[in-house]
Design an enzyme around this catalytic site. Structure first.
Site, PDB file in Angstrom:
ATOM      1  N   TYR A 247      55.564 -27.532 -12.768  1.00 41.67           N
ATOM      2  CA  TYR A 247      54.155 -27.178 -12.614  1.00 41.67           C
ATOM      3  C   TYR A 247      53.282 -28.276 -13.217  1.00 41.67           C
ATOM      4  O   TYR A 247      52.307 -28.732 -12.598  1.00 41.67           O
ATOM      5  CB  TYR A 247      53.931 -25.838 -13.323  1.00 41.67           C
ATOM      6  CG  TYR A 247      52.498 -25.410 -13.471  1.00 41.67           C
ATOM      7  CD1 TYR A 247      51.792 -24.897 -12.392  1.00 41.67           C
ATOM      8  CD2 TYR A 247      51.862 -25.478 -14.714  1.00 41.67           C
ATOM      9  CE1 TYR A 247      50.482 -24.472 -12.544  1.00 41.67           C
ATOM     10  CE2 TYR A 247      50.554 -25.051 -14.871  1.00 41.67           C
ATOM     11  CZ  TYR A 247      49.862 -24.558 -13.786  1.00 41.67           C
ATOM     12  OH  TYR A 247      48.579 -24.139 -13.938  1.00 41.67           O
TER      13      TYR A 247
ATOM     14  N   SER B  81      45.146 -28.223 -15.262  1.00 46.04           N
ATOM     15  CA  SER B  81      45.732 -27.534 -16.409  1.00 46.04           C
ATOM     16  C   SER B  81      46.110 -28.553 -17.461  1.00 46.04           C
ATOM     17  O   SER B  81      46.472 -29.686 -17.142  1.00 46.04           O
ATOM     18  CB  SER B  81      46.983 -26.772 -15.997  1.00 46.04           C
ATOM     19  OG  SER B  81      47.691 -26.347 -17.143  1.00 46.04           O
TER      20      SER B  81
END
Ligand SMILES: Cc1cc2nc3c(=O)[nH]c(=O)nc-3n(C[C@H](O)[C@H](O)[C@H](O)COP(=O)(O)OP(=O)(O)OC[C@H]3O[C@@H](n4cnc5c(N)ncnc54)[C@H](O)[C@@H]3O)c2cc1C
Lengths: 248, 444
Positions: free
Chosen positions: A154, A141
């Site tokens: 995250y 990501s």
């Protein structure tokens, strides 16, 4: 339209929009699919969909990547060994809640880093032993490119995942196992109807998956949308003292 | 996973900030507030909008089974007709009924009980639905079919999402032997000629007319009536004969921006209509066209709704009973052309019998007229005048296209069925659980 002759592709975390779109691309090329995720009941729908649309065999496999002890049995059960594994597991979590909860931080690290890297490591070893050309595609990501207040737990796990893939790629440079890192930015899902999203920075899962396939065909090492690459290059280049004060 | 976003229908008016979340395959929680399901947002107005909660259904689009002997397809309610066709046309199957865009979901087509150019022979979408699974207000998931939960089934066809969330649909596809259509155009110099052409060709599978709503005097209602059938391989020429399902590559164009508000006016539209009629009137030979071009000419231009500028637009679609169709249509055309409001997209179509067992299903035996107008205060005044004419002639408006009719107009058009639908909503708890801006506006 049958999968005869083409080698199987394994999709781990097969329920995400991006994984579905990438799976569809492989199936459209005639590759049989192995779909793995937690809860095979609902994977059955995914499997019927892919096999009816693309006329390829599709199997489903129960897998919880954070259950490390179960990974070897899962890998043993794959027959034949897939020519490509797409790893799209991960959980976004909830930054504000997770920041106060050590268990939640651990869970994010396990789902986005420990589980996937353990699985990929074992898979890469098996693929290398098989000797022929195979590939691993890890879905990371852009959140891993720079820690941001909004989602740094995250993001940190995804940063670790990216570093891991980079190292693995180097390790396997001569084994025939190609490792590709994919970094989605905002991918528009059917959830978003488009009126408010930053249009220039979003793409549909289908378009994104096509980009991934083009990169895969070229044996690219890292794929992300050009627009995001530019943006993140700028973001990464900002000195920490300045970045600290931005709202990005 | 819920967040707020600005939604509108295809007409881009009204626009509202709506809380949204994905539509999920699970029972409705009666403790949650009221919500409405949304597909691809192709209804023109406020049918798929609820500011408190709009449930986005288009990503639930899995194909669950297909029986190549019977053509029965079972799929999740979010499957788009475009995807369905891409998968099944090459295998020799087509949708039994299709609206004028393929970017609608199965759920949306069911909720609208959509009609196509073959309504006079094939009925509406609901006539081909074998069963559907509905998430109901009481937290159950019910299978509804002509034999099971019949009232709920009938109310759901055309029910605009107001009876429950449509989770799964079983639809019977129809076999075709090519991806092509044989089309023929009949120029009709007046409304009477156009209607005669429809009546003379009731056995042709597909028929529709483009109507010049600005023509006046003797030419009032002049039209190009288009008739078509699916082509057999023998109808095709050259290489297509051996490859009857291969399509020419589709060119997607996109409206790059909103058109300025002056781009569409009486003069530009009248000029366009004159040219279009002349060009069409010369093309009376049968032509072969691929299904995309025949059924979905507008889909080739993505976001064409921006043609009407930022203020958005509205479609006016009414149906009139056969007996009053001619007088009613003439009266409508007179008011439209004297108001000088023009529409590129003016479509006339003969409907076959309706489905009176489905309270909100739109088609009734007779004619339907559909026209797009850029939105303005004048347009809204014009629509009110059209309403009076429609009601006076025993007609009704199509909920899928509507963004502004009043409850009085609605009740006049749908009669006792409107109250039957309200009663079913009350009795099943749907009235408190499934609500949209449209259901609030019409007190459904
Ligand atoms: C260019 C164009 C041409 C058209 N031509 C025709 C035509 O020829 N004939 C015709 O009949 N219609 C036509 N329509 C209208 C269109 O068929 C309907 O509006 C259809 O309902 C749109 O489907 P959608 O998936 O976009 O639904 P949306 O617009 O998102 O929703 C429409 C309605 O369906 C309900 N709905 C959607 N999904 C579900 C679900 N899963 N469960 C319960 N309710 C649901 C919504 O609540 C709403 O009331 C046309 C529209 C356009 C834009």
């Amino acid at each position: 339209m049958t999968g005869a002759g083409k080698a199987s592709v394994l999709i781990v975390g097969a329920r995400s929009d991006i994984a579905r779109a990438i799976a569809a691309q492989f199936a459209a090329r005639g590759h049989p699919l192995m779909l793995a995720a937690r809860g095979t009941d609902s994977l059955a729908r995914e499997a019927s969909d892919m096999s009816i649309r693309y006329g390829v065999p599709v199997t489903t496999h129960e897998l919880d990547v954070t259950d490390l002890a179960a990974q070897a049995a899962f890998l043993d059960s794959l027959d034949p060994l897939p020519v490509c594994m797409v790893c799209a597991v991960g959980t976004l979590g909830n930054q504000d809640r997770d920041a106060k909860d050590p268990q939640a931080i651990r869970a994010i690290a396990e789902a986005n880093f420990v589980g996937p890297t353990t699985l990929i490591e074992a898979m890469a070893t098996r693929m290398a032993a098989a000797g022929d050309a195979r590939a691993i595609i890890g879905i990371g990501s852009v959140a891993g490119d720079r820690g941001r207040a909004k989602n740094y737990i995250y993001g940190a796990a995804k940063a670790g995942f990216a570093a891991y893939l980079s190292g693995l790629r180097q390790k396997h440079v001569n084994t025939g196992v190609h490792v590709m890192t994919v970094k989605p930015g905002f991918v528009r899902t059917a959830m978003t109807d488009g009126m408010d999203l930053p249009g220039a920075l979003t793409s549909s899962p289908q378009d994104f998956a096509k980009g991934v396939m083009r990169a895969y065909d070229r044996r690219a090492t890292v794929y992300y949308d050009l627009r995001w690459r530019v943006l993140m290059t700028v973001i990464r280049a900002l000195p920490e003292r300045i970045f600290m004060r931005t709202k990005f | 996973m819920s967040f707020e976003q600005t939604l509108s229908g295809w007409g881009r008016w009204p626009r509202r900030a709506c809380m949204t979340a994905p539509l999920q395959d699970r029972p409705v929680d009666p403790a949650q507030g009221a919500a409405i399901a949304r597909g691809l947002g192709r209804a023109y107005g406020d049918a798929a909008m609820n500011p408190d909660m709009t449930l986005m259904g288009a990503s639930r689009d899995r194909i669950l089974s297909f029986d190549a002997k019977t053509g029965v397809l079972v799929a999740e309610g979010g499957l788009a007709l475009a995807d369905l066709l891409a998968v099944f046309v090459p295998r020799g199957w087509f949708v039994p009924v299709t609206p004028g865009t393929q970017f609608v979901t199965l759920g949306g087509a069911v909720a609208a009980d959509a009609h196509g150019k073959n309504h006079h022979v094939a009925g509406s979408f609901g006539d081909h639905v074998l069963w559907l699974d509905l998430a109901c207000a009481d937290g159950t998931r019910r299978r509804c079919s002509p034999d099971e939960n019949t009232d709920l089934f009938n109310a759901t066809l055309g029910g605009m999402g107001l009876t429950g969330h449509i989770l799964t649909v079983a639809l019977r596809l129809v076999p075709v032997t090519s991806a092509y259509m044989i089309q023929r155009t009949i120029p009709a110099g007046s409304l009477a000629e156009a209607m005669q052409a429809f009546e003379d060709n009731l056995d042709v599978t597909y028929s529709v007319a483009w109507i010049d709503c600005l023509a006046q005097g003797a030419a009032r209602g002049r039209s190009l009536v288009m008739l078509a059938e699916h082509a057999a391989p023998d109808d095709l020429i050259g290489a297509l004969r051996d490859n009857p399902f291969s399509l020419p590559p589709r060119q997607q164009r996109r409206m790059p921006m909103d058109a300025p508000s002056w781009a569409l006016n009486r003069h530009s539209i009248a000029a366009f209509n004159r040219l279009y009629y002349k060009a069409g009137a010369r093309k009376t030979q049968a032509e072969t066209v691929d299904y995309d071009r025949f059924f979905y000419p507008l889909d080739a231009i993505q976001d064409w709704n921006r043609l009407y500028g930022r203020r958005g637009f509205a479609q006016y679609q009414c149906a009139l009973p056969l007996a009053t169709s001619y007088d009613g249509l003439l009266a409508l055309l007179d008011v439209i052309s004297s108001a000088g409001a023009g529409s590129f997209l003016a479509v006339l179509k003969r409907f076959g019998d309706g489905a009176p067992q489905r309270p909100l299903s739109f088609p009734i035996a007779g004619y339907t007229l559909a026209l797009d107008f850029a939105l303005s205060p004048e347009t809204l005044t014009l629509f009110d005048r059209l309403d009076e004419i429609v009601v006076r002639h025993g007609g009704r408006l199509y909920l899928s296209k509507d963004s502004r009719m009043t409850r009085t107009t609605f009740d006049a058009g749908y009669g006792a069925a409107a109250d039957r639908f309200r009663a079913l909503r009350r009795d099943t708890g749907a009235a408190d659980t499934f609500r949209s801006l449209l259901s609030n506006r019409l007190a459904l």
